[in-house]
Design a protein around this motif. Sequence first.
Motif, short mmCIF file in Angstrom:
data_model
loop_
_atom_site.label_atom_id
_atom_site.label_comp_id
_atom_site.label_asym_id
_atom_site.label_seq_id
_atom_site.Cartn_x
_atom_site.Cartn_y
_atom_site.Cartn_z
N ALA A 1 -6.99 -14.36 -8.20
CA ALA A 1 -8.06 -14.39 -9.19
C ALA A 1 -9.16 -13.41 -8.85
CB ALA A 1 -8.63 -15.81 -9.30
N ASP A 2 -9.42 -13.21 -7.57
CA ASP A 2 -10.54 -12.38 -7.15
C ASP A 2 -10.06 -11.08 -6.51
OD1 ASP A 2 -11.95 -14.67 -7.90
OD2 ASP A 2 -11.82 -15.48 -5.88
N CYS A 3 -8.88 -10.62 -6.92
CA CYS A 3 -8.27 -9.42 -6.33
C CYS A 3 -8.03 -8.36 -7.39
CB CYS A 3 -6.93 -9.77 -5.67
SG CYS A 3 -7.03 -10.99 -4.33
N THR A 4 -7.94 -7.14 -6.95
CA THR A 4 -7.58 -6.05 -7.85
C THR A 4 -6.87 -4.96 -7.07
OG1 THR A 4 -8.44 -4.52 -9.52
CG2 THR A 4 -9.77 -4.81 -7.55
N SER A 5 -5.91 -4.32 -7.69
CA SER A 5 -5.25 -3.16 -7.10
C SER A 5 -6.11 -1.94 -7.39
CB SER A 5 -3.86 -2.99 -7.70
OG SER A 5 -3.21 -1.86 -7.17
N MET A 6 -6.36 -1.11 -6.38
CA MET A 6 -7.30 0.00 -6.56
C MET A 6 -7.05 1.09 -5.53
SD MET A 6 -10.83 -1.47 -4.86
CE MET A 6 -11.65 0.10 -5.15
N ASN A 7 -7.69 2.24 -5.76
CA ASN A 7 -7.65 3.35 -4.81
C ASN A 7 -8.76 3.15 -3.77
OD1 ASN A 7 -5.73 4.33 -6.56
ND2 ASN A 7 -7.09 5.84 -7.50
N VAL A 8 -8.43 3.42 -2.52
CA VAL A 8 -9.35 3.20 -1.41
C VAL A 8 -9.52 4.50 -0.62
CG1 VAL A 8 -9.82 1.82 0.66
CG2 VAL A 8 -8.56 0.80 -1.25
N PRO B 1 0.90 9.03 -6.68
CA PRO B 1 1.53 8.40 -5.52
C PRO B 1 2.22 9.42 -4.62
CG PRO B 1 2.08 7.24 -7.56
CD PRO B 1 1.45 8.54 -7.96
N LEU B 2 2.19 9.13 -3.33
CA LEU B 2 2.89 9.94 -2.33
C LEU B 2 3.87 9.04 -1.58
CD1 LEU B 2 -0.17 11.90 -0.84
CD2 LEU B 2 1.58 12.81 -2.40
N PRO B 3 4.89 9.62 -0.96
CA PRO B 3 5.83 8.81 -0.18
C PRO B 3 5.12 8.14 0.99
CG PRO B 3 6.70 11.01 -0.60
CD PRO B 3 5.27 11.04 -0.99
N ARG B 4 5.59 6.95 1.37
CA ARG B 4 5.01 6.27 2.52
C ARG B 4 5.14 7.14 3.76
NH1 ARG B 4 3.47 1.02 2.08
NH2 ARG B 4 3.50 0.82 4.36
N GLY B 5 4.08 7.20 4.53
CA GLY B 5 4.06 8.04 5.71
C GLY B 5 3.46 9.40 5.46
N SER C 1 0.84 -1.20 0.00
CA SER C 1 0.00 0.00 0.00
C SER C 1 0.87 1.25 0.00
CB SER C 1 -0.92 0.02 1.22
OG SER C 1 -0.18 0.30 2.39
N TYR C 2 0.30 2.33 -0.50
CA TYR C 2 0.99 3.62 -0.42
C TYR C 2 -0.06 4.73 -0.52
CZ TYR C 2 0.69 3.13 -5.54
OH TYR C 2 0.26 2.91 -6.83
N PRO C 3 0.20 5.86 0.13
CA PRO C 3 -0.77 6.97 0.08
C PRO C 3 -0.78 7.61 -1.29
CG PRO C 3 1.22 7.64 1.24
CD PRO C 3 1.37 6.17 0.98
N ILE C 4 -1.92 8.19 -1.64
CA ILE C 4 -2.07 8.85 -2.93
C ILE C 4 -2.84 10.15 -2.76
CG2 ILE C 4 -2.00 6.73 -4.31
CD1 ILE C 4 -5.07 6.83 -4.40
N GLU C 5 -2.74 11.00 -3.77
CA GLU C 5 -3.60 12.17 -3.84
C GLU C 5 -4.97 11.73 -4.36
OE1 GLU C 5 -3.38 15.05 -2.78
OE2 GLU C 5 -1.27 15.65 -2.64
N HIS C 6 -5.93 12.63 -4.34
CA HIS C 6 -7.27 12.28 -4.78
C HIS C 6 -7.30 11.83 -6.24
CE1 HIS C 6 -6.81 16.39 -6.23
NE2 HIS C 6 -7.76 16.11 -7.12
N ASP C 7 -6.32 12.29 -7.03
CA ASP C 7 -6.29 11.93 -8.45
C ASP C 7 -5.43 10.70 -8.72
OD1 ASP C 7 -3.78 12.95 -7.95
OD2 ASP C 7 -3.85 14.50 -9.52
N GLY C 8 -4.98 10.02 -7.66
CA GLY C 8 -4.20 8.81 -7.81
C GLY C 8 -2.71 9.01 -7.83
N ASP D 1 -4.13 0.10 -2.63
CA ASP D 1 -3.82 -1.21 -2.06
C ASP D 1 -4.54 -2.26 -2.89
OD1 ASP D 1 -2.84 -3.18 -0.37
OD2 ASP D 1 -3.34 -2.08 1.46
N ARG D 2 -4.40 -3.49 -2.49
CA ARG D 2 -5.07 -4.57 -3.20
C ARG D 2 -6.28 -5.03 -2.39
NH1 ARG D 2 -1.27 -9.17 -4.36
NH2 ARG D 2 -1.78 -9.87 -2.25
N ALA D 3 -7.44 -5.12 -3.05
CA ALA D 3 -8.67 -5.57 -2.42
C ALA D 3 -9.12 -6.87 -3.07
CB ALA D 3 -9.77 -4.51 -2.54
N CYS D 4 -9.57 -7.81 -2.25
CA CYS D 4 -9.94 -9.14 -2.74
C CYS D 4 -11.31 -9.54 -2.21
CB CYS D 4 -8.93 -10.20 -2.30
SG CYS D 4 -7.21 -9.80 -2.72
N LEU D 5 -12.05 -10.31 -3.01
CA LEU D 5 -13.35 -10.80 -2.60
C LEU D 5 -13.20 -11.89 -1.55
CD1 LEU D 5 -14.96 -11.13 -6.14
CD2 LEU D 5 -15.42 -9.34 -4.44
#
Length: 688
Positions: free
Chosen positions: A375-382, A334-338, A325-332, A361-365
Amino acid sequence: MMAPSNLLGNLRRTVLVVLLSSLLLLASSTEHEPEHCSFLAQAPISTATTAAPDVASALAALKGVQQGSSPAADPALVSPAAAEPRVSVSSTAARDVASALASLKAAQQGSSPAAEPGLMSPAAEPPVSASTTTAPDVASALAELKAAQWAASSSSPSKPASAPPAASSSPSFAPDLASTLAAARHAAKDGASSRQVPQTPPAASSSAEASPAPAPHLAADLMALFAGAGQKMSTENARVMSTTLTSTLPTVKLTKQYVPIDKNGHVIAYKTAYFGKVHVGSPQPQDFTVVFDTGSAHLVLPSTACESKTCIAHRRYNDTLSSISYPIEHDGTPLPRGASSSHSVSIVFGTGTVAGTFVRDRACLGGFAQRNGNADCTSMNVVVAKEMSEQPFSLFHFDGILGLGLEALALGPGYSFFGQMVEQHPAMLPRFSVFLARTDQGESSISFGGHDESKAASDLYWVPVALPELGYWQVQVHQVRIGDEILDDCADGGCRAILDTGTSLLGAPRQAVKSLHQLLSRDVLLAPQGAGSGEGQVTAEAGKEAASQDCRLRDDGALLIFELGPGIPSIALDPEDYFRPRPFNMTVPGKPGAWKLSCRSLLLPLDLEEPLGPRTFILGEPVLRKYYTIYDWASRRIGFATADHSNDGEGEGAVGAPQAGSMVAGAPLPVLKQTHTQASARGKEMAA
């Protein structure tokens, strides 16, 4: 959940990006009378896989099709295997799959244009035998196809040439067939002469890369490929293909929760919610329960940074447990960890509000215990919530919300769970389906990658999404009828209806509610001279007996019908779908002392502003229980079939369910007087 401004419903949504110049106003409404609210969600997933012999047979026929209708491939691109392996069949079901695909083969050979060069193989078609096969046989059989695809992809002007992968005798080669069939499916659908092989984006961690896409998705691709050829399978072949597809669908079971609404010490109604499991992050996945909500478009989870009682009562997302996982701005961005975004988002669900920032991060069913590789996972903005209002989130057991609305409803494509899943799993059929059991003893579920035909009691019909640019799963309503009576508000065909898995009620435009109540109402008992034993009076015993009747069991109620267009079957609701359980005691206008008991509809008054507009309905739990619904992401359409409740399965029961026989609004449905078949037949006849 599209929410109105009270806990009942999901009709208002406001997304505000703080410190940004634009305000995203999605929908709004005012207070409404019924105290109801529901958010749809899920739980454990099904991970059954397709038998290798079935896949082998199907792919053997597919291979023959491509050989018969395509020019010879460049020999230099063919796998060096000396002899084509025999693909065998181990069961009648497998032979049926082969037979179904044989029809596809004949159709393509006889009438289809040449197949695209990237899907050819010059080898002779392997005979099918009755002996047992193994997964390595399947891999070898398609080695040529994959090599040819790689060659076509490498020769594309936009890509440098690359060497084709060597054929493998290891079962690990089989997952690559998903991409092969995805390309075949797109070629059959679009008639393209050249296309790159779909490539799955690299996963965020080495563990993710080590888990290839699963073979189960092959079934969905074979079904789609056959449908693209415009051929009709026999009943038996269709059954076999459907069974194969169903057994491989990633499916999450849904738990239902009832929350009582108390007034002056009495429960006057129940709010309901459906929720299931997901897990987020790696290498220490965190389990959450969420509402799978077609009326919103973000994955929202409480954060460990939220210290309120509401957040502490739920499982909270901890980004330090996920190395990917890593932090992001609202538009996706990437920001430095922390670090943390300088912007925040505020989302309003009815009377509830969530405010937070963003991570990727990665979200999975399903829960981590039910994981199925990637198979049931995807990387996405949360959206990680740092604030969650007490109402309604403190009342329900679910931790967060997983939005399944179209991408236009989200801050950006990266926030769309299903949009990202479709993009990152190109072999998956881009559809999900929702089934709600009729009783709390049944099993409700949501499936991804297709639908389960055993849950449909009628043919499936498709309706295009109206105004998809708004982001909602909504359809045009050409007319609303109560029996033979046409509702004036929609007589010109200008109404619309939103399918919302996050709403527990049937929502109607406020200006139409009075007319609907009048047209749907049915009198149970009339006392023109009031209570008593004289002429025109009703005794206490008769009044008590009438008041104990469950309006949802009445057989004289009118059908509430939503006509969706010429040639499209209508949505038809029975009294059990729209009546309050308990009859209302009402005075009779103009007749002093007179009163009556009447069955009244349970409707959610809506005040939606543009662009949704004041003539929009919300089709919540009553419709989603009556109809099995399929949401086609790629084609922007919604599929409807009468739900088959003859075998709802055995669920784990509901949380906080009322006592049996409860007559409070929102209580479980009663046992039907007529059989499911009779009810379905009546609905079909009246809706035709």
